[in-house]
Enzyme design. Sequence first.
Site, PDB file in Angstrom:
ATOM      1  N   GLN A  16       0.960  -1.202  -0.028  1.00 45.67           N
ATOM      2  CA  GLN A  16      -0.103   0.085  -0.012  1.00 45.67           C
ATOM      3  C   GLN A  16       0.838   1.292   0.101  1.00 45.67           C
ATOM      4  O   GLN A  16       0.536   2.462  -0.694  1.00 45.67           O
ATOM      5  CB  GLN A  16      -1.089   0.073   1.147  1.00 45.67           C
ATOM      6  CG  GLN A  16      -0.736  -0.549   2.351  1.00 45.67           C
ATOM      7  CD  GLN A  16      -1.666   0.286   3.466  1.00 45.67           C
ATOM      8  OE1 GLN A  16      -2.681   0.920   2.932  1.00 45.67           O
ATOM      9  NE2 GLN A  16      -1.277   0.084   4.560  1.00 45.67           N
ATOM     10  N   ILE A  17       1.943   1.217   0.634  1.00 43.17           N
ATOM     11  CA  ILE A  17       2.655   2.454   0.631  1.00 43.17           C
ATOM     12  C   ILE A  17       3.230   2.428  -0.850  1.00 43.17           C
ATOM     13  O   ILE A  17       3.550   3.916  -1.490  1.00 43.17           O
ATOM     14  CB  ILE A  17       4.113   2.468   1.515  1.00 43.17           C
ATOM     15  CG1 ILE A  17       3.374   2.462   2.883  1.00 43.17           C
ATOM     16  CG2 ILE A  17       4.916   3.678   1.354  1.00 43.17           C
ATOM     17  CD1 ILE A  17       4.410   2.652   4.169  1.00 43.17           C
ATOM     18  N   GLY A  18       3.836   1.480  -1.562  1.00 44.41           N
ATOM     19  CA  GLY A  18       4.238   1.283  -2.701  1.00 44.41           C
ATOM     20  C   GLY A  18       3.406   2.154  -3.777  1.00 44.41           C
ATOM     21  O   GLY A  18       3.653   3.014  -4.667  1.00 44.41           O
ATOM     22  N   ASN A 108      12.234  -9.783  10.058  1.00 47.08           N
ATOM     23  CA  ASN A 108      12.722  -8.453   9.450  1.00 47.08           C
ATOM     24  C   ASN A 108      14.263  -8.458   9.195  1.00 47.08           C
ATOM     25  O   ASN A 108      14.896  -7.884   8.208  1.00 47.08           O
ATOM     26  CB  ASN A 108      12.324  -7.123   9.854  1.00 47.08           C
ATOM     27  CG  ASN A 108      10.726  -7.252   9.449  1.00 47.08           C
ATOM     28  OD1 ASN A 108      10.450  -7.448   8.090  1.00 47.08           O
ATOM     29  ND2 ASN A 108       9.571  -6.796  10.099  1.00 47.08           N
ATOM     30  N   VAL A 132      12.041   2.514   5.368  1.00 50.31           N
ATOM     31  CA  VAL A 132      10.693   2.849   5.693  1.00 50.31           C
ATOM     32  C   VAL A 132       9.873   1.709   6.658  1.00 50.31           C
ATOM     33  O   VAL A 132       9.367   1.743   7.650  1.00 50.31           O
ATOM     34  CB  VAL A 132       9.735   3.247   4.660  1.00 50.31           C
ATOM     35  CG1 VAL A 132       8.260   3.440   4.930  1.00 50.31           C
ATOM     36  CG2 VAL A 132      10.290   4.379   3.838  1.00 50.31           C
ATOM     37  N   GLY A 133      10.393   0.374   6.102  1.00 49.40           N
ATOM     38  CA  GLY A 133       9.720  -0.741   6.680  1.00 49.40           C
ATOM     39  C   GLY A 133      10.080  -0.712   8.405  1.00 49.40           C
ATOM     40  O   GLY A 133      11.188  -0.581   8.656  1.00 49.40           O
ATOM     41  N   ASP A 162       6.660  11.203  11.510  1.00 48.61           N
ATOM     42  CA  ASP A 162       6.546  11.839  12.740  1.00 48.61           C
ATOM     43  C   ASP A 162       6.945  13.249  12.842  1.00 48.61           C
ATOM     44  O   ASP A 162       5.995  13.993  13.620  1.00 48.61           O
ATOM     45  CB  ASP A 162       7.785  11.049  13.931  1.00 48.61           C
ATOM     46  CG  ASP A 162       7.375   9.643  13.632  1.00 48.61           C
ATOM     47  OD1 ASP A 162       6.590   9.178  13.750  1.00 48.61           O
ATOM     48  OD2 ASP A 162       8.638   8.968  13.282  1.00 48.61           O
ATOM     49  N   ARG A 165       3.852  14.859  11.517  1.00 44.03           N
ATOM     50  CA  ARG A 165       2.683  14.946  12.417  1.00 44.03           C
ATOM     51  C   ARG A 165       2.783  15.721  13.362  1.00 44.03           C
ATOM     52  O   ARG A 165       1.710  16.581  13.597  1.00 44.03           O
ATOM     53  CB  ARG A 165       2.568  13.560  12.951  1.00 44.03           C
ATOM     54  CG  ARG A 165       2.125  12.267  11.800  1.00 44.03           C
ATOM     55  CD  ARG A 165       2.291  11.061  12.562  1.00 44.03           C
ATOM     56  NE  ARG A 165       1.888   9.998  11.865  1.00 44.03           N
ATOM     57  CZ  ARG A 165       2.087   8.615  11.677  1.00 44.03           C
ATOM     58  NH1 ARG A 165       2.929   8.068  12.550  1.00 44.03           N
ATOM     59  NH2 ARG A 165       1.360   7.893  10.947  1.00 44.03           N
ATOM     60  N   HIS A 190      11.421   5.546  15.725  1.00 46.13           N
ATOM     61  CA  HIS A 190      10.024   5.810  15.133  1.00 46.13           C
ATOM     62  C   HIS A 190       9.124   4.484  15.813  1.00 46.13           C
ATOM     63  O   HIS A 190       8.767   3.591  15.269  1.00 46.13           O
ATOM     64  CB  HIS A 190      10.121   5.290  13.758  1.00 46.13           C
ATOM     65  CG  HIS A 190       8.671   5.127  13.105  1.00 46.13           C
ATOM     66  ND1 HIS A 190       7.958   6.340  12.977  1.00 46.13           N
ATOM     67  CD2 HIS A 190       8.009   4.252  12.416  1.00 46.13           C
ATOM     68  CE1 HIS A 190       6.875   5.994  12.449  1.00 46.13           C
ATOM     69  NE2 HIS A 190       6.558   4.678  12.282  1.00 46.13           N
TER      70      HIS A 190
HETATM   71  P1  NAD Z   1       1.983  -3.725   2.945  1.00 46.39           P
HETATM   72  O1  NAD Z   1       1.917  -4.823   3.552  1.00 46.39           O
HETATM   73  O2  NAD Z   1       0.935  -3.305   2.286  1.00 46.39           O
HETATM   74  O3  NAD Z   1       3.173  -4.011   1.841  1.00 46.39           O
HETATM   75  C1  NAD Z   1       4.507  -4.469   2.050  1.00 46.39           C
HETATM   76  C2  NAD Z   1       4.907  -5.037   0.984  1.00 46.39           C
HETATM   77  O4  NAD Z   1       6.281  -5.417   0.891  1.00 46.39           O
HETATM   78  C3  NAD Z   1       3.953  -6.160   0.453  1.00 46.39           C
HETATM   79  O5  NAD Z   1       3.760  -6.237  -0.728  1.00 46.39           O
HETATM   80  C4  NAD Z   1       5.131  -7.665   0.486  1.00 46.39           C
HETATM   81  O6  NAD Z   1       5.074  -8.560  -0.580  1.00 46.39           O
HETATM   82  C5  NAD Z   1       6.625  -6.789   0.512  1.00 46.39           C
HETATM   83  N1  NAD Z   1       7.590  -7.429   0.991  1.00 46.39           N
HETATM   84  C6  NAD Z   1       7.678  -8.167   2.022  1.00 46.39           C
HETATM   85  N2  NAD Z   1       8.859  -8.744   2.187  1.00 46.39           N
HETATM   86  C7  NAD Z   1       9.667  -8.356   1.211  1.00 46.39           C
HETATM   87  C8  NAD Z   1      10.930  -8.264   0.742  1.00 46.39           C
HETATM   88  N3  NAD Z   1      11.764  -9.213   1.320  1.00 46.39           N
HETATM   89  N4  NAD Z   1      11.327  -7.874  -0.320  1.00 46.39           N
HETATM   90  C9  NAD Z   1      10.402  -7.107  -1.110  1.00 46.39           C
HETATM   91  N5  NAD Z   1       9.154  -6.927  -0.853  1.00 46.39           N
HETATM   92  C10 NAD Z   1       8.721  -7.367   0.307  1.00 46.39           C
HETATM   93  O7  NAD Z   1       2.599  -2.697   3.791  1.00 46.39           O
HETATM   94  P2  NAD Z   1       2.559  -1.143   3.849  1.00 46.39           P
HETATM   95  O8  NAD Z   1       1.429  -0.548   4.424  1.00 46.39           O
HETATM   96  O9  NAD Z   1       3.159  -0.765   2.597  1.00 46.39           O
HETATM   97  O10 NAD Z   1       4.034  -0.850   4.888  1.00 46.39           O
HETATM   98  C11 NAD Z   1       5.409  -1.341   4.456  1.00 46.39           C
HETATM   99  C12 NAD Z   1       6.242  -0.937   5.785  1.00 46.39           C
HETATM  100  O11 NAD Z   1       6.252   0.217   6.085  1.00 46.39           O
HETATM  101  C13 NAD Z   1       5.611  -1.699   7.127  1.00 46.39           C
HETATM  102  O12 NAD Z   1       6.572  -2.292   7.810  1.00 46.39           O
HETATM  103  C14 NAD Z   1       4.737  -0.637   7.805  1.00 46.39           C
HETATM  104  O13 NAD Z   1       4.983  -0.779   9.201  1.00 46.39           O
HETATM  105  C15 NAD Z   1       5.946   0.546   7.618  1.00 46.39           C
HETATM  106  N6  NAD Z   1       5.601   1.790   7.821  1.00 46.39           N
HETATM  107  C16 NAD Z   1       6.622   2.880   8.228  1.00 46.39           C
HETATM  108  C17 NAD Z   1       6.285   3.892   8.591  1.00 46.39           C
HETATM  109  C18 NAD Z   1       7.331   4.840   9.087  1.00 46.39           C
HETATM  110  O14 NAD Z   1       7.180   5.882   9.411  1.00 46.39           O
HETATM  111  N7  NAD Z   1       8.759   4.529   9.273  1.00 46.39           N
HETATM  112  C19 NAD Z   1       5.079   4.481   8.259  1.00 46.39           C
HETATM  113  C20 NAD Z   1       3.968   3.634   7.955  1.00 46.39           C
HETATM  114  C21 NAD Z   1       4.391   2.287   7.697  1.00 46.39           C
HETATM  115  C1  LMR Z   2       3.111   4.754  11.476  1.00 45.06           C
HETATM  116  O1  LMR Z   2       3.787   5.241  12.106  1.00 45.06           O
HETATM  117  O2  LMR Z   2       2.039   4.973  10.731  1.00 45.06           O
HETATM  118  C2  LMR Z   2       3.627   3.332  10.861  1.00 45.06           C
HETATM  119  O3  LMR Z   2       4.676   3.185  11.503  1.00 45.06           O
HETATM  120  C3  LMR Z   2       2.512   2.213  11.332  1.00 45.06           C
HETATM  121  C4  LMR Z   2       2.467   1.642  12.600  1.00 45.06           C
HETATM  122  O4  LMR Z   2       2.720   0.453  12.860  1.00 45.06           O
HETATM  123  O5  LMR Z   2       2.722   2.220  13.654  1.00 45.06           O
END
Ligand code: NAD
Ligand code: LMR
Length: 329
Positions: A16-18, A108, A132-133, A162, A165, A190
């Site tokens: 979804q972020i992608g 992870n 980001v993950g 953050d 926000r 984070h």
């Molecule tokens: P999502 O589950 O919709 O998408 C993640 C995608 O990553 C999936 O399509 C999955 O198949 C793919 N994936 C998993 N392992 C992989 C790998 N080894 N190589 C390549 N692709 C891989 O999740 P999302 O909502 O897009 O969120 C992604 C990450 O970002 C999550 O860990 C979420 O917690 C994090 N996130 C971080 C922040 C931040 O502020 N740092 C904010 C929001 C979300």
């Molecule tokens: C966020 O801050 O929105 C993401 O890191 C999602 C979460 O798990 O808090």
Amino acid sequence: MSKPAIRVAVTGAAGQIGYALLFRIASGEMLGKDQPVILQLLEIPDEKAQKALKGVMMELDDCAFPLLQSMSAHSDPLEAFKDVEVALLVGSRPRGPGMERKDLLTINAQIFTAQGKALNQVANRQVKVLVVGNPANTNAYIAMKSAPDLPAKNFTAMLRLDHNRALSQLATKMAKPVAEIQKLAVWGNHSPTMYPDYRFATIGGQSVPAIINDETWNRETFLPTVGKRGAAIIEARGLSSAASAANAAIDHIHDWVLGTNGKWVTMGIPSDGTYGIPEGIMYGVPVTCEGGEYHRVTGLEIDAYSRERMDLTLKELLEERDGVADLLK
Ligand code: NAD
Ligand code: LMR
């Protein structure tokens, strides 16, 4: 004549972020409206994920973006990261039912060890990496440690969401435009332990803490609201933040590459020991960016309450580091 294209890798590209990120990169919002890009997209080998990625690429095609020179889909990081100058590591395993934070860290850690090694082998030596993950700081630390031939400073973790926000909460509280707020910092991890700090912030040249003048609001409303915003979004949307996370990733790379004109932004960067944060720990700090480099804001006074908050978020990062230490041997 147009500039040479920049190769950008995005992992988790079908997530979804992608979906909120790729179209904005291709339209020039991240690297500039005159900067062609080549997208190198990584997803897990799973048939469903690869098919979904193809669908996203069909949509990218259908936008006919003038700056999108080409794109490719991959399941092997050694191919996806070849010669990239920017790598957005978004894909990671989300927390499932019954999973402890430690289980998430371990799973992870394996992903980010492999991706760090692949970047080390095949990426451009100046590659700018944004993780980001989640858990973003520790994943960035793992990738950095797995890439000993790349400069450690090239690895960063996303705290920009953050930061944004916090800006928005302050603007609302003061009923003033968000764009006028300067000199905000978000310290640490984070996670809900982060410390958004507006002690130095100004708006239109006036002191933000003097305008707000309410330490109870700071400690009892502002800090928990920003710290728990991710959870609040999940509760409201049934899914974690995506558009705002993608927006923050765009802001982070945009500012790193194109500069901040003296403005402070927050980046998770490997510590050099400043402010008593042990060297190497991936910690959110205020920075300014110029000429493709970030520079930490130094010389800020850390009062007793801030020290307590900064140490609390550091403690969590040290625990996360110790939790993955075996995997990095
Ligand atoms: P999502 O589950 O919709 O998408 C993640 C995608 O990553 C999936 O399509 C999955 O198949 C793919 N994936 C998993 N392992 C992989 C790998 N080894 N190589 C390549 N692709 C891989 O999740 P999302 O909502 O897009 O969120 C992604 C990450 O970002 C999550 O860990 C979420 O917690 C994090 N996130 C971080 C922040 C931040 O502020 N740092 C904010 C929001 C979300
Ligand atoms: C966020 O801050 O929105 C993401 O890191 C999602 C979460 O798990 O808090």
